[in-house]
Design an enzyme around this catalytic site. Structure first.
Site, PDB file in Angstrom:
ATOM      1  N   LYS A 107      59.091 -16.963 -49.395  1.00 43.67           N
ATOM      2  CA  LYS A 107      60.334 -17.013 -48.625  1.00 43.67           C
ATOM      3  C   LYS A 107      61.501 -17.520 -49.484  1.00 43.67           C
ATOM      4  O   LYS A 107      62.609 -17.649 -49.008  1.00 43.67           O
ATOM      5  CB  LYS A 107      60.154 -17.885 -47.392  1.00 43.67           C
ATOM      6  CG  LYS A 107      59.168 -17.296 -46.382  1.00 43.67           C
ATOM      7  CD  LYS A 107      59.050 -18.164 -45.159  1.00 43.67           C
ATOM      8  CE  LYS A 107      58.043 -17.604 -44.160  1.00 43.67           C
ATOM      9  NZ  LYS A 107      56.657 -17.557 -44.654  1.00 43.67           N
TER      10      LYS A 107
ATOM     11  N   ARG B 150      55.816 -13.414 -32.872  1.00 47.46           N
ATOM     12  CA  ARG B 150      55.213 -13.183 -34.184  1.00 47.46           C
ATOM     13  C   ARG B 150      54.430 -11.871 -34.236  1.00 47.46           C
ATOM     14  O   ARG B 150      53.634 -11.590 -33.357  1.00 47.46           O
ATOM     15  CB  ARG B 150      54.314 -14.369 -34.526  1.00 47.46           C
ATOM     16  CG  ARG B 150      55.120 -15.672 -34.516  1.00 47.46           C
ATOM     17  CD  ARG B 150      54.252 -16.878 -34.425  1.00 47.46           C
ATOM     18  NE  ARG B 150      53.348 -16.844 -33.284  1.00 47.46           N
ATOM     19  CZ  ARG B 150      52.331 -17.690 -33.151  1.00 47.46           C
ATOM     20  NH1 ARG B 150      52.086 -18.586 -34.075  1.00 47.46           N
ATOM     21  NH2 ARG B 150      51.556 -17.612 -32.091  1.00 47.46           N
TER      22      ARG B 150
ATOM     23  N   GLU C   1      60.642 -11.259 -46.281  1.00 50.12           N
ATOM     24  CA  GLU C   1      59.617 -11.926 -47.087  1.00 50.12           C
ATOM     25  C   GLU C   1      59.136 -11.007 -48.186  1.00 50.12           C
ATOM     26  O   GLU C   1      59.036  -9.795 -47.983  1.00 50.12           O
ATOM     27  CB  GLU C   1      58.393 -12.205 -46.208  1.00 50.12           C
ATOM     28  CG  GLU C   1      58.192 -13.630 -45.806  1.00 50.12           C
ATOM     29  CD  GLU C   1      56.784 -13.842 -45.255  1.00 50.12           C
ATOM     30  OE1 GLU C   1      56.107 -14.724 -45.771  1.00 50.12           O
ATOM     31  OE2 GLU C   1      56.371 -13.111 -44.338  1.00 50.12           O
TER      32      GLU C   1
HETATM   33  N1  LIG Z   1      64.505 -13.749 -38.387  1.00 51.02           N
HETATM   34  C1  LIG Z   1      63.560 -13.362 -37.524  1.00 51.02           C
HETATM   35  N2  LIG Z   1      63.883 -12.714 -36.377  1.00 51.02           N
HETATM   36  C2  LIG Z   1      62.935 -12.321 -35.507  1.00 51.02           C
HETATM   37  N3  LIG Z   1      61.608 -12.541 -35.691  1.00 51.02           N
HETATM   38  C3  LIG Z   1      61.220 -13.175 -36.794  1.00 51.02           C
HETATM   39  C4  LIG Z   1      62.162 -13.621 -37.782  1.00 51.02           C
HETATM   40  N4  LIG Z   1      61.480 -14.226 -38.771  1.00 51.02           N
HETATM   41  C5  LIG Z   1      60.180 -14.170 -38.426  1.00 51.02           C
HETATM   42  N5  LIG Z   1      60.001 -13.537 -37.241  1.00 51.02           N
HETATM   43  C6  LIG Z   1      58.728 -13.236 -36.567  1.00 51.02           C
HETATM   44  O1  LIG Z   1      57.760 -14.202 -36.967  1.00 51.02           O
HETATM   45  C7  LIG Z   1      56.717 -13.580 -37.727  1.00 51.02           C
HETATM   46  C8  LIG Z   1      56.277 -14.470 -38.879  1.00 51.02           C
HETATM   47  O2  LIG Z   1      57.389 -14.809 -39.704  1.00 51.02           O
HETATM   48  P1  LIG Z   1      57.380 -14.635 -41.284  1.00 51.02           P
HETATM   49  O3  LIG Z   1      58.728 -15.012 -41.765  1.00 51.02           O
HETATM   50  O4  LIG Z   1      56.884 -13.290 -41.636  1.00 51.02           O
HETATM   51  O5  LIG Z   1      56.384 -15.763 -41.752  1.00 51.02           O
HETATM   52  P2  LIG Z   1      54.811 -15.745 -42.100  1.00 51.02           P
HETATM   53  O6  LIG Z   1      54.772 -16.041 -43.546  1.00 51.02           O
HETATM   54  O7  LIG Z   1      54.219 -16.830 -41.266  1.00 51.02           O
HETATM   55  O8  LIG Z   1      54.280 -14.362 -41.795  1.00 51.02           O
HETATM   56  C9  LIG Z   1      57.306 -12.268 -38.180  1.00 51.02           C
HETATM   57  O9  LIG Z   1      56.299 -11.307 -38.391  1.00 51.02           O
HETATM   58  C10 LIG Z   1      58.197 -11.890 -36.995  1.00 51.02           C
HETATM   59  O10 LIG Z   1      57.433 -11.346 -35.940  1.00 51.02           O
HETATM   60 MG   LIG Z   2      55.142 -12.521 -42.534  1.00 51.72          MG
END
Ligand SMILES: Nc1ncnc2c1ncn2[C@@H]1O[C@H](COP(=O)(O)OP(=O)(O)O)[C@@H](O)[C@H]1O
Ligand SMILES: [Mg+2]
Length: 317
Positions: free
Chosen positions: A125, A232, A280
């Protein structure tokens, strides 16, 4: 050409072979006649300047409940291998970082995939912040004033731990959210590093796309749609994998970041894109190979081995 390959991964007995990308890579390597050895990260020892592990010969089968056979452990210097697959799962903590310091010592004689120096320098990230024009507005901070200013400017946000993974502790925070104070306190105690505060992308309900890049080029994609009652999209959190095509913007994202990945020896990378915004760049142990194949997409494992084989061939020549 057959290669002598060792895989550094978490215990193989515990993986779900239907979704595991490491397993897909191992099946493909075996099919190509490469020799496979296995060890877990806790087995690495640095003896003077020599990195050793009690490796075990590995045979894999695409049969749930009967997916592997391991030989007796034999102590080997790891630079005896042509290729080490670094497929250790997060957490990306000091143990992980130590692993990358160990593996770095094998290069260039042994090809480590992904390059451990690049993996260490590209927390998923944080690395992505090299491409702010492709991302939603994003702040990395644990400073209350900075966070409040960002919330005032951007409205609903998502707050998540900087080194989080698998969807753990991802929260949506609304303007004037009465839970924010407690959430701030809880994050302060729980996570030592700064957090990611990011504009909330409502289109996440249509999915978070995992796009796989191999040696900097598009190799396959799968959309992950969150369950109705969850933010998520992670498959471990009940996100449903569906077939997908790339949008023009997503192609542009791939061509923009591709060279940076290739330059760094990040051969197998999974990026996450929500509503055409990059969120990401996963480099530690990305997943998605089996989901892409199951939905009729390209054979990503074959592409990865094509690249590894050609890199080894040019090294030997
Ligand atoms: N800015 C955002 N807006 C809407 N949903 C988000 C956002 N960031 C993350 N999410 C939701 O949360 C989930 C996990 O976040 P992510 O940043 O991918 O972290 P991880 O490393 O835990 O997968 C994403 O797949 C999405 O569904
Ligand atoms: Mg992710």
């Amino acid at each position: 050409m057959t290669l002598n390959v060792a895989v550094q991964m978490d215990p193989i007995a515990r993986i779900n072979i239907r979704g595991d990308s490491t397993f897909a890579l191992l099946l493909e390597a075996q099919k190509r006649g490469h020799g496979l050895s296995y060890y877990t990260p806790d087995k690495l020892s640095l003896v003077g300047d020599e990195l050793v592990a009690p490796v075990q010969l590995l045979t894999v089968r695409d049969e749930p409940g009967n997916h592997f056979t391991l030989g007796e452990p034999r102590r080997e210097p790891l630079n005896a291998f042509d290729v080490i697959l670094l497929r250790q799962d997060p957490p990306f903590d000091l143990a992980y970082i130590t692993s990358t310091h160990f593996l770095e010592r094998l290069q260039p004689r042994t090809l480590v995939v992904n390059d451990p120096v690049a993996v260490r320098n590209a927390p998923e990230k944080l690395f992505v912040m090299d491409f702010p024009h492709l991302m939603p507005p994003t702040l990395i901070s644990r400073d209350l004033d900075e966070i409040n200013a960002f919330r005032d400017a951007h409205g609903p946000v998502v707050m998540k731990p900087l080194h989080g993974f698998g969807g753990a502790a991802v929260f949506r925070v609304m303007p004037q959210d009465m839970n924010f104070g407690s959430l701030f306190d809880m994050f302060s105690v729980t996570f030592k590093e700064p957090w990611v505060i990011q504009r909330f992308l409502p289109e996440v309900k249509k999915g978070d796309k995992r796009i796989i890049l191999v040696d900097g080029e598009f190799a396959g994609a799968v959309n992950r749609v969150p369950a109705a009652d969850d933010l998520r999209s992670n498959m471990v959190r009940g996100g449903a994998a569906t077939a997908t095509e790339l949008t023009d913007r997503e192609r542009e994202i791939c061509t923009t970041i591709g060279p940076a990945l290739r330059e760094r020896g990040l051969i197998f990378v999974g990026i996450d894109v929500i509503d055409d915004y990059l969120t990401e760049i996963n480099v530690t142990s990305p997943t998605g190979i089996r989901a892409v194949a199951k939905l009729g997409g390209p054979d990503v494992a074959a592409k990865i081995w094509d690249v590894i084989e050609s890199k080894r061939a040019s090294k030997k020549a």
